[in-house]
Design an enzyme around this catalytic site. Structure first.
Site, PDB file in Angstrom:
ATOM      1  N   HIS A 114       0.857  -1.188   0.000  1.00 28.60           N
ATOM      2  CA  HIS A 114       0.000   0.000   0.000  1.00 28.60           C
ATOM      3  C   HIS A 114       0.892   1.235   0.000  1.00 28.60           C
ATOM      4  O   HIS A 114       2.033   1.193   0.485  1.00 28.60           O
ATOM      5  CB  HIS A 114      -0.909  -0.009   1.228  1.00 28.60           C
ATOM      6  N   ASN A 163      -3.971   8.892   4.173  1.00 29.91           N
ATOM      7  CA  ASN A 163      -4.378   7.772   3.335  1.00 29.91           C
ATOM      8  C   ASN A 163      -5.288   8.270   2.213  1.00 29.91           C
ATOM      9  O   ASN A 163      -5.684   9.440   2.190  1.00 29.91           O
ATOM     10  CB  ASN A 163      -5.099   6.722   4.189  1.00 29.91           C
TER      11      ASN A 163
END
Length: 222
Positions: A151, A171
């Site tokens: 990620h 994020n």
């Protein structure tokens, strides 16, 4: 329904959001003007990546070759790869970068980089990462001393609370995740690559001074 849709789609395009966020942050520092650039243009035009995964350094390479990137208003995010429209949509005048660097793989190296600008980073997102809601995350289920990642996010700062140091991560999963879309990740550990390999794959874009147009002259042309 809409919130979950945003969570899912942006998860798949994390590399584009991280790369563009790093460019936006650098641009704001260099010019004093925060402009949202187009993640969709990266997704459509940087063909070594896709909606599932891509590489931040490849995104930076593409922006350098393209001599910039469009604004998000001019090239809106859809969450699906489409035909590249870079030749049809004008780049934002402030969006250029000249190079990028792979940050030193250590807590101190990353700290020195983050002290200057937002940094694009990769990490291993374990199941408990997906369910993070608040506090300092120390990655109890991440592989130890591994460079494996799955990620990509953006480090936007660092701080300490009650003697414990942490990174502030942004994020791309929407504001319903974490603390309004942000996470605190433990830093200054004895782990070779930091918590969840946060130190392993960090990149920062670079602008050479004197390459930006003046803000007033550009606004006069709009």
């Amino acid at each position: 329904m809409g919130g979950y849709f945003t969570f899912y789609v942006r998860n798949r395009s994390c590399w584009a959001f991280s790369a563009v966020g790093a460019i936006e942050g650098l641009n704001a520092i260099e010019t004093g003007k925060l402009i949202n650039f187009s993640e969709q243009e990266i997704l459509d035009c940087e063909l070594s990546g896709d909606c599932n995964m891509g590489w931040v350094n490849k995104a930076f390479d593409w922006v350098i070759r393209n001599q910039g990137i469009a604004s998000a208003d001019d090239y809106a995010y859809t969450g699906n790869r489409g035909a590249c429209k870079a030749s049809q949509i004008q780049n934002n005048a402030f969006s250029t970068i000249d190079s990028y660097y792979h940050v030193e793989e250590s807590d101190n190296g990353l700290l020195c980089a983050v002290a200057k600008q937002p940094i694009s980073v990769s990490l291993y997102a374990s199941q408990d990462f997906h369910h993070y809601s608040h506090g300092i995350f120390d990655g109890p289920n991440c592989p130890v001393n591994s460079k494996d990642t799955n990620h990509i996010l953006l480090i936007v700062g660092y701080d300490s609370v009650d003697g414990e140091d942490y990174w502030i991560l942004k994020n791309s999963w929407g504001t319903r995740w974490g603390m309004d879309g942000y996470m605190w990740l433990k830093r200054n550990t004895n782990k070779t690559y930091g918590v969840c390999a946060i130190n392993a794959w960090a990149y920062n874009p670079v602008k050479f001074h004197g390459r930006n147009p003046s803000i007033s002259s550009t606004l006069d042309q709009q």
